[in-house]
Design a protein around this motif. Structure first.
Motif, PDB file in Angstrom:
ATOM      1  N   UNK A  87       0.816  -1.216   0.000  1.00 41.72           N
ATOM      2  CA  UNK A  87       0.000   0.000   0.000  1.00 41.72           C
ATOM      3  C   UNK A  87       0.852   1.270   0.000  1.00 41.72           C
ATOM      4  N   UNK A  88       2.172   1.136   0.089  1.00 43.38           N
ATOM      5  CA  UNK A  88       3.067   2.291  -0.041  1.00 43.38           C
ATOM      6  C   UNK A  88       3.260   2.715  -1.490  1.00 43.38           C
ATOM      7  N   UNK A  89       2.861   1.881  -2.420  1.00 40.38           N
ATOM      8  CA  UNK A  89       3.008   2.220  -3.828  1.00 40.38           C
ATOM      9  C   UNK A  89       2.053   3.363  -4.155  1.00 40.38           C
ATOM     10  N   UNK A  90       2.606   4.428  -4.717  1.00 35.65           N
ATOM     11  CA  UNK A  90       1.769   5.554  -5.141  1.00 35.65           C
ATOM     12  C   UNK A  90       0.894   5.072  -6.287  1.00 35.65           C
ATOM     13  N   UNK A  91      -0.370   5.411  -6.221  1.00 36.59           N
ATOM     14  CA  UNK A  91      -1.329   4.866  -7.171  1.00 36.59           C
ATOM     15  C   UNK A  91      -1.925   5.953  -8.057  1.00 36.59           C
ATOM     16  N   UNK A  92      -2.367   5.480  -9.214  1.00 35.71           N
ATOM     17  CA  UNK A  92      -2.153   4.160  -9.807  1.00 35.71           C
ATOM     18  C   UNK A  92      -0.775   4.053 -10.462  1.00 35.71           C
TER      19      UNK A  92
END
Length: 114
Positions: A87-92
């Motif tokens: 969930x640390x991945x900047x989305x999208x």
């Protein structure tokens, strides 16, 4: 060209991106970054094209809950940090062919022809 969108179903930016792809008639495959994506194998590939500072979401609740030693991994082992905390991945994160785009900014939309 095949387009894959990695995100979360409840993420507003991901919802906006999916609607925009639908409206433009471009086919896109949605992949839930928490439940369906293999971030351990994807993160190194993404980090070859996008710098860690752009890929790691330092404004997220997950980031704020990390201690300083975990946050330090953003510099030393960003792929490992993302694999342990998807969930640390900047989305999208959008993959189109060999290209990787992060976020849903006007620049990303223009690059994708939306």
């Amino acid at each position: 060209m095949l387009v894959s969108l990695y995100g979360l179903k409840n993420c507003d930016s991901c919802k906006k991106a999916m609607k925009a792809f639908d409206a433009s008639g471009q086919a896109v495959t949605f992949i839930d970054i928490r439940a369906e994506a293999d971030v351990a194998s994807l993160a190194p590939k993404w980090l070859q094209q996008v710098e860690a500072a752009k890929l790691i979401n330092t404004r997220s609740t997950t980031w704020r809950q990390l201690d300083e030693s975990e946050r330090a991994k953003a510099e030393s082992d960003p792929a490992g940090l993302l694999a342990a905390n998807p969930t640390l991945v900047k989305r999208p994160v959008i993959e189109r062919g060999d290209d990787v785009f992060v976020g849903w900014t006007k620049d990303v939309q223009a690059a994708l022809g939306i």
